[in-house]
Design an enzyme around this catalytic site. Structure first.
Site, PDB file in Angstrom:
ATOM      1  N   SER A 124     -30.728  -9.077  -8.598  1.00 21.65           N
ATOM      2  CA  SER A 124     -31.737  -7.744  -8.597  1.00 21.65           C
ATOM      3  C   SER A 124     -30.758  -6.545  -9.342  1.00 21.65           C
ATOM      4  CB  SER A 124     -32.267  -7.449  -7.210  1.00 21.65           C
ATOM      5  OG  SER A 124     -32.640  -6.237  -7.187  1.00 21.65           O
ATOM      6  N   TYR A 148     -31.069  -6.218   2.021  1.00 23.70           N
ATOM      7  CA  TYR A 148     -31.528  -7.139   1.059  1.00 23.70           C
ATOM      8  C   TYR A 148     -30.797  -7.154  -0.123  1.00 23.70           C
ATOM      9  CZ  TYR A 148     -34.469  -8.451  -3.081  1.00 23.70           C
ATOM     10  OH  TYR A 148     -34.856  -8.960  -4.283  1.00 23.70           O
ATOM     11  N   LYS A 152     -28.203 -10.166  -2.103  1.00 28.16           N
ATOM     12  CA  LYS A 152     -28.145 -10.533  -3.571  1.00 28.16           C
ATOM     13  C   LYS A 152     -26.774 -10.420  -4.046  1.00 28.16           C
ATOM     14  CE  LYS A 152     -32.582 -11.538  -4.225  1.00 28.16           C
ATOM     15  NZ  LYS A 152     -32.787 -12.574  -4.705  1.00 28.16           N
TER      16      LYS A 152
HETATM   17  P1  NAD Z   1     -42.061 -14.169  -3.423  1.00 30.79           P
HETATM   18  O1  NAD Z   1     -42.006 -13.733  -1.783  1.00 30.79           O
HETATM   19  O2  NAD Z   1     -43.452 -13.994  -3.832  1.00 30.79           O
HETATM   20  O3  NAD Z   1     -41.448 -15.482  -3.494  1.00 30.79           O
HETATM   21  C1  NAD Z   1     -40.421 -16.257  -2.891  1.00 30.79           C
HETATM   22  C2  NAD Z   1     -40.833 -17.650  -2.257  1.00 30.79           C
HETATM   23  O4  NAD Z   1     -39.677 -18.291  -1.706  1.00 30.79           O
HETATM   24  C3  NAD Z   1     -42.021 -17.540  -1.530  1.00 30.79           C
HETATM   25  O5  NAD Z   1     -43.162 -18.472  -2.199  1.00 30.79           O
HETATM   26  C4  NAD Z   1     -41.476 -18.015   0.075  1.00 30.79           C
HETATM   27  O6  NAD Z   1     -42.360 -18.776   0.490  1.00 30.79           O
HETATM   28  C5  NAD Z   1     -40.157 -18.881  -0.583  1.00 30.79           C
HETATM   29  N1  NAD Z   1     -39.032 -19.034   0.614  1.00 30.79           N
HETATM   30  C6  NAD Z   1     -38.657 -17.764   1.176  1.00 30.79           C
HETATM   31  N2  NAD Z   1     -37.886 -18.319   1.998  1.00 30.79           N
HETATM   32  C7  NAD Z   1     -37.374 -19.841   1.966  1.00 30.79           C
HETATM   33  C8  NAD Z   1     -36.870 -20.817   2.417  1.00 30.79           C
HETATM   34  N3  NAD Z   1     -35.758 -20.472   3.387  1.00 30.79           N
HETATM   35  N4  NAD Z   1     -36.978 -21.982   1.751  1.00 30.79           N
HETATM   36  C9  NAD Z   1     -37.853 -22.335   1.053  1.00 30.79           C
HETATM   37  N5  NAD Z   1     -38.833 -21.184   0.457  1.00 30.79           N
HETATM   38  C10 NAD Z   1     -38.575 -20.060   0.946  1.00 30.79           C
HETATM   39  O7  NAD Z   1     -41.062 -13.313  -4.033  1.00 30.79           O
HETATM   40  P2  NAD Z   1     -40.934 -13.066  -5.832  1.00 30.79           P
HETATM   41  O8  NAD Z   1     -41.389 -11.775  -5.934  1.00 30.79           O
HETATM   42  O9  NAD Z   1     -41.552 -14.115  -6.461  1.00 30.79           O
HETATM   43  O10 NAD Z   1     -39.270 -13.126  -5.820  1.00 30.79           O
HETATM   44  C11 NAD Z   1     -38.772 -14.312  -6.057  1.00 30.79           C
HETATM   45  C12 NAD Z   1     -37.237 -14.030  -6.122  1.00 30.79           C
HETATM   46  O11 NAD Z   1     -36.783 -12.881  -7.063  1.00 30.79           O
HETATM   47  C13 NAD Z   1     -36.564 -13.713  -4.624  1.00 30.79           C
HETATM   48  O12 NAD Z   1     -35.640 -14.202  -4.495  1.00 30.79           O
HETATM   49  C14 NAD Z   1     -36.414 -11.873  -4.817  1.00 30.79           C
HETATM   50  O13 NAD Z   1     -35.621 -11.508  -4.151  1.00 30.79           O
HETATM   51  C15 NAD Z   1     -36.032 -11.822  -6.308  1.00 30.79           C
HETATM   52  N6  NAD Z   1     -36.536 -10.723  -7.016  1.00 30.79           N
HETATM   53  C16 NAD Z   1     -37.658 -10.206  -6.797  1.00 30.79           C
HETATM   54  C17 NAD Z   1     -38.018  -8.771  -7.424  1.00 30.79           C
HETATM   55  C18 NAD Z   1     -39.380  -8.162  -7.271  1.00 30.79           C
HETATM   56  O14 NAD Z   1     -39.540  -7.222  -7.352  1.00 30.79           O
HETATM   57  N7  NAD Z   1     -40.586  -8.906  -7.076  1.00 30.79           N
HETATM   58  C19 NAD Z   1     -37.136  -8.132  -7.735  1.00 30.79           C
HETATM   59  C20 NAD Z   1     -35.806  -8.569  -7.843  1.00 30.79           C
HETATM   60  C21 NAD Z   1     -35.539  -9.961  -7.481  1.00 30.79           C
HETATM   61  N1  UFG Z   2     -43.665   3.904  -4.913  1.00 36.43           N
HETATM   62  C1  UFG Z   2     -44.339   4.867  -4.630  1.00 36.43           C
HETATM   63  N2  UFG Z   2     -45.493   4.573  -3.587  1.00 36.43           N
HETATM   64  C2  UFG Z   2     -45.622   3.371  -3.166  1.00 36.43           C
HETATM   65  C3  UFG Z   2     -45.012   2.527  -3.601  1.00 36.43           C
HETATM   66  C4  UFG Z   2     -43.723   2.575  -4.555  1.00 36.43           C
HETATM   67  O1  UFG Z   2     -44.547   5.802  -4.928  1.00 36.43           O
HETATM   68  O2  UFG Z   2     -46.720   2.959  -2.360  1.00 36.43           O
HETATM   69  C5  UFG Z   2     -42.512   4.238  -5.866  1.00 36.43           C
HETATM   70  C6  UFG Z   2     -41.078   4.055  -5.466  1.00 36.43           C
HETATM   71  O3  UFG Z   2     -40.727   5.216  -4.609  1.00 36.43           O
HETATM   72  C7  UFG Z   2     -40.322   3.818  -6.584  1.00 36.43           C
HETATM   73  C8  UFG Z   2     -41.635   3.151  -7.342  1.00 36.43           C
HETATM   74  O4  UFG Z   2     -42.558   3.285  -6.894  1.00 36.43           O
HETATM   75  O5  UFG Z   2     -40.180   5.026  -7.220  1.00 36.43           O
HETATM   76  C9  UFG Z   2     -41.164   1.525  -7.483  1.00 36.43           C
HETATM   77  O6  UFG Z   2     -41.113   1.220  -5.963  1.00 36.43           O
HETATM   78  P1  UFG Z   2     -41.043  -0.476  -5.592  1.00 36.43           P
HETATM   79  O7  UFG Z   2     -41.106  -0.498  -4.288  1.00 36.43           O
HETATM   80  O8  UFG Z   2     -42.557  -1.121  -6.540  1.00 36.43           O
HETATM   81  O9  UFG Z   2     -39.873  -0.842  -6.263  1.00 36.43           O
HETATM   82  P2  UFG Z   2     -38.476  -0.791  -6.225  1.00 36.43           P
HETATM   83  O10 UFG Z   2     -37.790  -0.001  -7.467  1.00 36.43           O
HETATM   84  O11 UFG Z   2     -38.247   0.145  -5.079  1.00 36.43           O
HETATM   85  O12 UFG Z   2     -37.733  -2.098  -5.802  1.00 36.43           O
HETATM   86  C10 UFG Z   2     -37.994  -3.162  -6.675  1.00 36.43           C
HETATM   87  C11 UFG Z   2     -37.924  -4.326  -5.945  1.00 36.43           C
HETATM   88  C12 UFG Z   2     -36.383  -4.673  -5.332  1.00 36.43           C
HETATM   89  C13 UFG Z   2     -35.697  -4.766  -6.246  1.00 36.43           C
HETATM   90  C14 UFG Z   2     -35.547  -3.537  -7.045  1.00 36.43           C
HETATM   91  C15 UFG Z   2     -34.517  -3.615  -8.189  1.00 36.43           C
HETATM   92  O13 UFG Z   2     -39.019  -4.360  -4.864  1.00 36.43           O
HETATM   93  O14 UFG Z   2     -36.766  -6.051  -4.767  1.00 36.43           O
HETATM   94  O15 UFG Z   2     -36.942  -3.157  -7.797  1.00 36.43           O
HETATM   95  O16 UFG Z   2     -34.520  -2.635  -9.094  1.00 36.43           O
HETATM   96  F1  UFG Z   2     -34.495  -4.801  -5.634  1.00 36.43           F
END
Ligand code: NAD
Ligand code: UFG
Length: 300
Positions: A124, A148, A152
């Site tokens: 991330s 979190y 990472k």
């Molecule tokens: P998500 O929660 O939809 O997907 C994660 C999946 O992992 C889920 O299906 C959950 O059931 C499974 N899981 C969790 N713990 C487990 C375990 N111990 N064993 C097996 N399965 C397990 O989340 P996502 O948004 O698809 O994110 C996927 C990956 O990308 C994550 O590692 C997350 O940290 C990373 N990531 C997401 C974002 C974002 O904004 N969505 C940003 C940066 C990084």
């Molecule tokens: N925001 C609002 N209102 C809401 C939700 C979010 O104003 O109800 C704003 C936040 O303050 C931020 C922007 O929208 O400025 C994006 O917020 P998100 O929560 O969607 O995303 P973040 O940038 O906080 O974090 C995301 C992922 C993290 C990851 C990060 C990396 O959720 O897992 O991007 O940049 F680590």
């Protein structure tokens, strides 16, 4: 030979499975369904018209993971499985370190025991900490503002050390910016349990009448319109990035880091107005207090 996708039933994982199947790869999913439903796996099959193997398994369960690696011919792993709610990680740090770190240690150990040499990891942009964007891969990592983020950063270090110890291992660290959107079929997308933490699912639920009002967290940041700016990347583009990473890992050794973002930031207000323009739905929103831990700016 197949790609093992941990967390493949989740938001990014399910979209990545679609792109892998479309590109001709065999896919095996291991997901404990903590934050997903097996329905998403069926939808992936419907979208692609292709089959895949699904195991309801926890990556911390060594026996279950060994069984998968014994039954299937795994050539590479894409590791999505993990807990990902920033706010929850502050309240439950032990659960986050246990699930994310312990799970990754088990996965790496089982991979080593079965001679699997490629891993692509979901990292991330949060690992850059509070530095001045644009974030580039050559920057040193920074201080994370929550457990979190630290998981990472630590998992990146663990994988890097494994590659130092085994010159045959390929580690691709993909640092995501803000994934949003859904597959154009409408069959899979982001469907968080409870109140969404992230901006886009919250916006969608307000538009759909599920929630009353969007609170924009802070209107007094040092940005052009006072709201935070982020680098939003479509989840299908992100998924395609994983197919490219699998191809890259096939012909390289060692550790490589890639940002997955667009390089262009948009403010929260710009996102809200773009959503209103393209859907024709007026969003009920207000400007509220800043959310602790938010950075004003983040882009690749
Ligand atoms: P998500 O929660 O939809 O997907 C994660 C999946 O992992 C889920 O299906 C959950 O059931 C499974 N899981 C969790 N713990 C487990 C375990 N111990 N064993 C097996 N399965 C397990 O989340 P996502 O948004 O698809 O994110 C996927 C990956 O990308 C994550 O590692 C997350 O940290 C990373 N990531 C997401 C974002 C974002 O904004 N969505 C940003 C940066 C990084
Ligand atoms: N925001 C609002 N209102 C809401 C939700 C979010 O104003 O109800 C704003 C936040 O303050 C931020 C922007 O929208 O400025 C994006 O917020 P998100 O929560 O969607 O995303 P973040 O940038 O906080 O974090 C995301 C992922 C993290 C990851 C990060 C990396 O959720 O897992 O991007 O940049 F680590």
């Amino acid at each position: 030979m197949a790609i093992l996708v941990t967390g493949g039933a989740g938001f990014i994982g399910s979209h990545t499975c679609v792109e892998l199947l479309n590109a001709g790869y065999d896919v095996v999913i291991a997901d404990n369904l903590y934050n997903a439903s097996e329905k998403a796996v069926d939808r992936v099959k419907q979208i692609t018209g292709k089959d895949l193997k699904f195991y309801k398994a926890d990556i911390r369960d060594k026996e279950a993971m060994n069984e998968i690696f014994e039954k299937e011919e795994i050539e590479s792993v894409i590791h999505f499985a993990g807990l990902k709610a920033v706010g929850e990680s502050v309240v439950k740090p032990l659960e986050y370190y246990e699930n994310n770190i312990a799970g990754t240690l088990v996965l790496c150990d089982v991979m080593r025991n079965h001679g699997v040499k490629n891993i692509i990891f979901s990292s991330s942009a949060t690992v850059y900490g509070d530095q001045k964007p644009p974030y580039v891969e050559t920057m040193p990592k920074g201080e994370c503002s929550n457990p979190y983020g630290w998981t990472k950063s630590m998992m990146e270090q663990i994988l890097t050390d494994c590659a130092k110890a085994d010159s045959e291992l390929t580690v691709v660290l993909l640092r995501y910016f803000n994934p949003i959107g859904a597959h154009s079929s409408g069959k899979i997308g982001e469907d968080p349990q409870g109140i969404p933490n992230n901006l886009m699912p919250y916006v969608s639920q307000v538009a759909a009448g599920v929630r009353e009002q969007l609170t924009i967290f802070g209107g007094d940041y040092p940005t052009p319109d006072g709201t935070c700016r982020r680098d939003y990347i479509h989840v299908v583009d992100l998924a395609c990035g994983h197919v490219k990473a699998v191809e890259y890992a096939d012909s390289h050794k060692g550790v490589e880091i890639f940002n997955l973002g667009t390089g262009t930031p948009y403010s929260v207000l710009e996102i809200v107005h773009a959503f209103e323009k393209s859907t024709g739905v007026k969003l009920n929103y207000r400007i509220g207090e800043r959310r602790p831990g938010d950075l004003p700016d983040s882009w690749a």
